[in-house]
Design a protein around this motif. Structure first.
Motif: not given
Length: 250
Positions: A80-82, A136-140, A145-150, A152-160
């Motif tokens: 993700g970082s690259c 990882s911070c970059n992918t998130l 990749h997903g919803k950061p905890s900071e 609002y909004g529905p949770s999701f995670s592509k890798p999970r």
């Protein structure tokens, strides 16, 4: 699916330290019917120089990257970082149509599987272990990749979502799932004491959740955490998500 011509980008540290991740990425894409090439003249994307504040000095590296990948419909990388570097920071060179094409069509592996290929199953894969996923911070935050905890909004995670399609995987969640592990590129070199403590905290958090394996889409984070785990004698193991989706069982 098979008509798209993919250029496989394998970042420097994966090529040097974790070549099995690059091989797993290639095999996985081919299992899914993709036409994949590996340009042998590829080198670094320029991220280390940009992170160190030497962006202008990365121009030649950026141009070589474009020269290697401009002919492909899509560029896919297990980092993700690259991918963030290519998409958002490939600006030390003139923004020609070829550069814009490369920047707009470079994908991180998980997002390519989830968003583009829309993979529904990995019938060849089985991983009967408790897995803690490391965002990882970059992918998130840069690649979505997903919803950061900071936020609002529905949770999701592509890798999970991708891991949940693998037989036997039991996903466990640490108390602070999107907290940085402390690697942070040059941060781990300039602030080693803080970086190391953050890594140990992350490992302990996953351990309390019962994880046998920490899995991530960024090998740089896994490399840092594996080093921390070895120093403290933690029994937890580490795998890149490409290896599991491609059929690794341990």
């Amino acid at each position: 699916m098979g008509a798209v011509h993919i250029g496989l980008f394998v970042p420097c540290f994966i090529d040097a330290f974790y070549p099995k991740v690059g091989i797993a990425t290639l095999e996985l894409l081919e299992r899914l019917g993709c036409r994949v090439d590996y340009p042998f003249d590829q080198t670094c994307c320029g991220q280390p120089m940009v992170n160190a504040g030497c962006h202008a000095e990365a121009a030649a590296t950026e141009q070589l990257f474009v020269d290697n990948f401009a002919a492909y419909d899509a560029i896919v990388a297990p980092s993700g970082s690259c991918v963030h570097q290519v998409r958002d920071n490939l600006t030390a060179i003139e923004q020609t149509p070829a550069v814009k094409h490369v920047r707009e069509n470079t994908f991180e592996l998980v997002e390519y599987l989830h968003d583009v290929l829309e993979v529904e199953a990995f019938p060849w894969a089985r991983f009967p272990h408790r897995v803690g996923y490391h965002d990882s911070c970059n992918t998130l935050r840069h690649l979505g990749h997903g919803k950061p905890s900071e936020l609002y909004g529905p949770s999701f995670s592509k890798p999970r979502t991708m891991l949940s399609k693998v037989e036997g995987v039991e996903l466990v969640t640490p108390d602070r799932p999107d907290e940085c592990c402390g690697f942070g590129g040059t941060f781990s070199a300039t602030e080693p004491e803080v970086s190391g403590q953050m890594g140990r905290d992350k490992i302990a958090d996953h351990g309390r959740a019962g994880a046998d394996y920490i899995v991530s889409a960024d090998t740089s984070c896994l490399m840092h955490q594996a080093g921390c785990a070895k120093r403290i004698g933690a029994g937890i193991q580490f795998r890149h998500i490409a290896e599991i989706l491609n059929g690794a069982n341990a």
